[in-house]
Design an enzyme around this catalytic site. Structure first.
Site, PDB file in Angstrom:
ATOM      1  N   HIS A 322      35.829  41.443  39.007  1.00 19.41           N
ATOM      2  CA  HIS A 322      34.793  41.002  39.947  1.00 19.41           C
ATOM      3  C   HIS A 322      34.416  42.159  40.848  1.00 19.41           C
ATOM      4  CE1 HIS A 322      32.737  38.634  43.018  1.00 19.41           C
ATOM      5  NE2 HIS A 322      32.627  37.708  42.097  1.00 19.41           N
ATOM      6  N   ASP A 379      34.612  32.151  36.439  1.00 16.88           N
ATOM      7  CA  ASP A 379      34.145  31.733  35.116  1.00 16.88           C
ATOM      8  C   ASP A 379      35.276  31.541  34.113  1.00 16.88           C
ATOM      9  OD1 ASP A 379      31.364  31.722  35.650  1.00 16.88           O
ATOM     10  OD2 ASP A 379      31.390  33.904  35.671  1.00 16.88           O
TER      11      ASP A 379
END
Ligand code: ACO
Length: 445
Positions: A322, A379
């Site tokens: 991320h 996700d």
């Protein structure tokens, strides 16, 4: 006591105002103010840099660039903290509904009972789309990706409500906000129904936001559809966890499009398109594809972890890493726990969940992932829950958009109300040809 606090605040404020940084350039030295946020985040204010020195900054991917001051969402990527309007995501996930969280993000406070009842009533009233819009669905090929349908239909809504696009009337802005949050659900469900050739199902006023969506997705005229409260709770949780994430790719797109004074429908549609990509919201769909591939090829997680580390290969572990989190994504932590709970409550045993857990365990022990601080992101586990509640993988990113919509709206609303807002327009360092003459066609080689 109050007086003391006021003096302390004033002193803190004035000491913050005096903080500055020096930028030493070959031609001159510039004093730049330092801006400090409420969580002690610091930024060097370079807004006068070009006008005073003719220099610009270069920052690929905006890795170090703050584009605005915002009071909506706070993230500490190093510590794995996420708060909406100051409230930790873990508290919201366990206690609030998606509609309450949407209200919190957009209006800055949790709604009281009357405000919540009114919001629910309006969301029900505005759920239908114009009957003419139903014909749009006939124009798409059966295999059309629902994100293509969603983005174009959200933009098309602006042509049905041109009279409420004027930003100078707050009541029109509020009506547009309600219409968007309500109709996005109808459009998403209709696009699914179209893809499987079933009749569209309208909302029912007696149902909650999430129950309504499930009913519009899964009920058919010939049979009663029993709404499972566990599934409603799971959907609420997923939407809440996706509801905002400060200046991510799609949100920045909404702000950038909106900064030109494009209308809210158009700005949200731009955000939906940005969300679609596999490096952003499209990763949830890509995670399931990856897990399926690992399973189809014999379930060898180590092989795929090795492939993700191989710089010759383009393969990455989807749902890992991320831009902001250099620690476990707090949303992934909530989802990992919930995925196990929801699947066992529903009596489902998804082999992809076992595979995901194994993959995570191997990756988190690997020095490549440890050194680069790559952890599961939101996700990684969301798709497994969506699968369990019957949502097909082609709809996963649409589900992300449904959840993120209040965040996009809150960020847009903050931007249009901010007197410091400007048209978004980055600069560049030109690296092309110097001036050269035009060559007529007959003389070109
Ligand atoms: N698998 C393998 N290696 C990775 C991964 C991954 N998932 N993610 C990052 N890396 C490596 C990169 O190759 C790079 O290595 P290098 O320094 O040797 O070149 C290093 O880690 C840093 O990665 P960047 O891509 O430079 O970091 P950035 O902040 O730009 O990327 C991103 C963040 C795009 C999310 C990245 O981690 C990624 O591609 N992840 C997979 C896709 C994904 O899950 N996206 C969803 C993000 S969450 C969201 O948007 C809702």
């Amino acid at each position: 006591m109050a007086k003391e606090q006021a003096i302390k605040k004033k002193t803190e404020k004035s000491s913050r105002q005096t903080l500055s940084a020096q930028l030493v350039l070959p031609e001159k030295t510039l004093e730049l103010p330092i801006i400090v946020g409420t969580e002690n985040e610091k930024a060097v204010d370079i807004s006068k840099l070009r006008s005073e020195t003719s220099y610009i900054t270069l920052d690929n991917g905006f890795m170090n660039t703050g584009a605005c001051r915002s009071a909506i969402t706070y993230i500490d990527g190093e510590k794995g903290i996420l708060r909406y309007r100051g409230i930790p995501i873990e508290q919201l996930a366990g206690n609030a509904t998606f509609v309450e969280v949407a209200y919190l993000l957009i209006y800055g406070k949790l709604p009281n009972k009357d405000e919540l009842a009114l919001a629910r009533k309006l969301l029900s009233r505005h759920a239908m789309i114009h009957e003419d819009m139903k014909r749009f669905f006939d124009g798409y090929p059966a295999a059309a990706h629902p994100m293509a349908i969603l983005s174009s239909m959200i933009c098309s809504l602006s042509s049905y409500y041109p009279e409420t696009l004027d930003l100078s009337h707050p009541e029109d802005v509020n009506l547009t906000i309600i219409r968007l949050i309500s109709k996005v659900r109808t459009i998403a469900a209709f696009s699914y129904k179209k893809s499987i050739g079933q009749p569209f199902v309208y909302q029912q006023d007696k149902l909650s936001y999430c129950a309504n969506f499930l009913n519009m997705m899964f009920s058919i005229p010939t049979r009663e559809y029993l709404i499972d409260q566990d599934v409603v709770d799971a959907l609420n949780l997923l939407l809440i966890l996706h509801a905002d994430h400060e200046q991510n790719c799609s949100t920045s797109t909404v702000r950038l499009a909106g900064s030109s004074q494009a209308n809210l429908y158009a700005s949200i549609s731009a955000g939906i398109c940005a969300l679609w990509g596999p490096l952003h919201g499209g990763a949830n769909e890509a995670v399931i594809r990856m897990l399926q591939q690992i399973s189809d090829e014999g379930g060898n997680c180590k092989k795929f972890v090795a492939l993700a580390k191989d710089k010759q290969s383009k393969f990455r572990l989807m749902g890992f890493g991320h831009r902001v989190y250099k620690n476990y994504d707090p949303r992934a932590a909530v989802l990992k726990k919930s995925a196990k709970k929801i699947l066992s409550k529903m009596g489902k045993n998804d082999p992809l969940l076992m595979l995901a857990q194994e993959l995570e365990e191997i990756a988190l022990k690997d020095s490549y992932f440890i050194e680069k601080k790559l952890y599961p992101n939101v996700d990684f586990y969301s798709g497994i829950i969506y699968r369990a509640i019957g949502i097909p993988s082609s709809m996963f990113t649409v589900m992300f958009a449904l959840g993120r919509l209040p965040g996009w709206i809150a960020q847009w609303k903050e931007m249009v109300g901010d007197p410091d807002s400007k048209l978004g327009r980055p600069r560049q360092i030109y690296i092309g040809e110097k001036e050269r003459p035009f060559v007529p066609l007959e003389k070109r080689r």
